[in-house]
Design a protein around this motif. Sequence first.
Motif, PDB file in Angstrom:
ATOM      1  N   PHE A   1       0.853  -1.184   0.000  1.00  0.00           N
ATOM      2  CA  PHE A   1       0.000   0.000   0.000  1.00  0.00           C
ATOM      3  C   PHE A   1       0.894   1.241   0.000  1.00  0.00           C
ATOM      4  O   PHE A   1       1.838   1.337   0.787  1.00  0.00           O
ATOM      5  CB  PHE A   1      -0.914   0.016   1.225  1.00  0.00           C
ATOM      6  CG  PHE A   1      -2.098  -0.902   1.117  1.00  0.00           C
ATOM      7  CD1 PHE A   1      -3.216  -0.521   0.399  1.00  0.00           C
ATOM      8  CD2 PHE A   1      -2.072  -2.139   1.726  1.00  0.00           C
ATOM      9  CE1 PHE A   1      -4.310  -1.367   0.301  1.00  0.00           C
ATOM     10  CE2 PHE A   1      -3.166  -2.996   1.634  1.00  0.00           C
ATOM     11  CZ  PHE A   1      -4.283  -2.616   0.909  1.00  0.00           C
TER      12      PHE A   1
ATOM     13  N   THR B   1       1.376   5.585  -0.031  1.00  0.00           N
ATOM     14  CA  THR B   1       0.793   6.883   0.301  1.00  0.00           C
ATOM     15  C   THR B   1       0.647   7.701  -0.977  1.00  0.00           C
ATOM     16  O   THR B   1       1.169   7.341  -2.032  1.00  0.00           O
ATOM     17  CB  THR B   1       1.688   7.654   1.276  1.00  0.00           C
ATOM     18  OG1 THR B   1       2.957   7.893   0.642  1.00  0.00           O
ATOM     19  CG2 THR B   1       1.915   6.871   2.556  1.00  0.00           C
TER      20      THR B   1
ATOM     21  N   GLY C   1      -7.416   0.332  -4.134  1.00  0.00           N
ATOM     22  CA  GLY C   1      -7.301   0.487  -2.693  1.00  0.00           C
ATOM     23  C   GLY C   1      -8.409  -0.159  -1.891  1.00  0.00           C
ATOM     24  O   GLY C   1      -8.419  -0.089  -0.668  1.00  0.00           O
TER      25      GLY C   1
ATOM     26  N   GLU D   1      -7.193   6.617  -0.432  1.00  0.00           N
ATOM     27  CA  GLU D   1      -5.967   7.403  -0.319  1.00  0.00           C
ATOM     28  C   GLU D   1      -4.731   6.513  -0.375  1.00  0.00           C
ATOM     29  O   GLU D   1      -3.702   6.890  -0.909  1.00  0.00           O
ATOM     30  CB  GLU D   1      -5.971   8.208   0.983  1.00  0.00           C
ATOM     31  CG  GLU D   1      -7.015   9.318   1.007  1.00  0.00           C
ATOM     32  CD  GLU D   1      -6.916  10.168   2.265  1.00  0.00           C
ATOM     33  OE1 GLU D   1      -5.964   9.964   3.052  1.00  0.00           O
ATOM     34  OE2 GLU D   1      -7.785  11.025   2.458  1.00  0.00           O
ATOM     35  N   ARG D   2      -4.828   5.323   0.215  1.00  0.00           N
ATOM     36  CA  ARG D   2      -3.719   4.377   0.205  1.00  0.00           C
ATOM     37  C   ARG D   2      -4.081   3.250  -0.758  1.00  0.00           C
ATOM     38  O   ARG D   2      -5.123   2.614  -0.601  1.00  0.00           O
ATOM     39  CB  ARG D   2      -3.463   3.818   1.601  1.00  0.00           C
ATOM     40  CG  ARG D   2      -3.075   4.868   2.631  1.00  0.00           C
ATOM     41  CD  ARG D   2      -2.876   4.236   4.006  1.00  0.00           C
ATOM     42  NE  ARG D   2      -1.779   3.283   3.997  1.00  0.00           N
ATOM     43  CZ  ARG D   2      -0.485   3.606   4.171  1.00  0.00           C
ATOM     44  NH1 ARG D   2      -0.145   4.868   4.353  1.00  0.00           N
ATOM     45  NH2 ARG D   2       0.445   2.676   4.164  1.00  0.00           N
TER      46      ARG D   2
ATOM     47  N   ARG E   1       2.905  -0.541   8.299  1.00  0.00           N
ATOM     48  CA  ARG E   1       1.800   0.252   7.736  1.00  0.00           C
ATOM     49  C   ARG E   1       1.551  -0.082   6.266  1.00  0.00           C
ATOM     50  O   ARG E   1       0.429   0.077   5.786  1.00  0.00           O
ATOM     51  CB  ARG E   1       2.131   1.751   7.879  1.00  0.00           C
ATOM     52  CG  ARG E   1       0.952   2.677   7.533  1.00  0.00           C
ATOM     53  CD  ARG E   1      -0.181   2.484   8.498  1.00  0.00           C
ATOM     54  NE  ARG E   1      -1.310   3.378   8.237  1.00  0.00           N
ATOM     55  CZ  ARG E   1      -2.364   3.055   7.491  1.00  0.00           C
ATOM     56  NH1 ARG E   1      -2.412   1.881   6.903  1.00  0.00           N
ATOM     57  NH2 ARG E   1      -3.355   3.893   7.323  1.00  0.00           N
ATOM     58  N   ASP E   2       2.570  -0.581   5.556  1.00  0.00           N
ATOM     59  CA  ASP E   2       2.389  -0.795   4.119  1.00  0.00           C
ATOM     60  C   ASP E   2       1.593  -2.052   3.771  1.00  0.00           C
ATOM     61  O   ASP E   2       1.348  -2.325   2.598  1.00  0.00           O
ATOM     62  CB  ASP E   2       3.725  -0.786   3.373  1.00  0.00           C
ATOM     63  CG  ASP E   2       4.668  -1.896   3.812  1.00  0.00           C
ATOM     64  OD1 ASP E   2       4.249  -2.772   4.587  1.00  0.00           O
ATOM     65  OD2 ASP E   2       5.837  -1.884   3.373  1.00  0.00           O
TER      66      ASP E   2
ATOM     67  N   GLY F   1      -4.294  -0.657   4.197  1.00  0.00           N
ATOM     68  CA  GLY F   1      -4.763   0.455   3.385  1.00  0.00           C
ATOM     69  C   GLY F   1      -5.562   1.441   4.209  1.00  0.00           C
ATOM     70  O   GLY F   1      -5.279   1.672   5.390  1.00  0.00           O
ATOM     71  N   ASP F   2      -6.611   2.001   3.611  1.00  0.00           N
ATOM     72  CA  ASP F   2      -7.447   2.972   4.307  1.00  0.00           C
ATOM     73  C   ASP F   2      -8.236   2.321   5.431  1.00  0.00           C
ATOM     74  O   ASP F   2      -8.578   1.133   5.382  1.00  0.00           O
ATOM     75  CB  ASP F   2      -8.440   3.602   3.328  1.00  0.00           C
ATOM     76  CG  ASP F   2      -7.797   4.640   2.420  1.00  0.00           C
ATOM     77  OD1 ASP F   2      -6.570   4.816   2.501  1.00  0.00           O
ATOM     78  OD2 ASP F   2      -8.531   5.260   1.627  1.00  0.00           O
TER      79      ASP F   2
ATOM     80  N   GLY G   1       0.361  13.472   1.787  1.00  0.00           N
ATOM     81  CA  GLY G   1       0.832  12.130   2.078  1.00  0.00           C
ATOM     82  C   GLY G   1       2.251  12.022   2.580  1.00  0.00           C
ATOM     83  O   GLY G   1       2.694  10.941   2.957  1.00  0.00           O
TER      84      GLY G   1
END
Length: 240
Positions: A18, A20, A42, A48-49, A98-99, A102-103, A191
């Motif tokens: 994912f 930014t 996404g 957004e991600r 975090r990757d 996603g949202d 981002g």
Amino acid sequence: MDLVEAVYSGDAKQVTPFLTGAMLEWAERVLRKEHLSFMSEGGFPEAERVRILLGPWGEALNSKDADIALLWVRSLDSRAQLEHRQILGSLMALGFKRDVLGDIQAGLGGFYVASTTEIAPFIINQWTQAGREKIEVSLFSEKPIVNADQGEERRITVSSSRLDAVVANAFGTSRTAAQEWITQGKVRRDGVVVSKAETEVQPDNLISCRGYGRIKLLECSQTRKDRTAWQIVLFRSQRH
């Protein structure tokens, strides 16, 4: 670039983590120069991600190949109000980067979370608490119905277009508090984490403040008292 090379080497379709907004923009600039097919997905409309799916030139790409799972999470206590930061914080505490997420978007009575399909079973089985709230997590296979996020359009006046001044005025906090948010890495512009309070903002910038909300900058003008007036849309962090 490793994924690009993998496609060229005959490993067929590849998918990124994912990304930014800023990383997505960079990756798409790179991919436009390569002789490849690619698309972003996404799990939500206007996410957004997103993950980028890429394959050989001319090959049809399907969003399902982005390997994104949508999870539905709700509190077992109907009176409780889950928050975005509770959800993200508890997922980070499970050891995820975090990757792979996603949202996180609010729905009626709970939240939707986009994740890679690879980690979804582990999340469903191991994720039992967000903050102090006991939660229930399940795989969601229908079209998500997220809460409308219309935002609040308003006009603010600041002494300058410095990031700390705009953030402080928009969220109704002190300049010192805004500077602390920036120092702590809580503030992003389009981002990208911004570490300098004196950074100048521009029209169309999207400023996000973790745990507080987002600011969309529309246009600016000078007032008669030599101050800067900004027309903004404020999206406050929602609780559900």
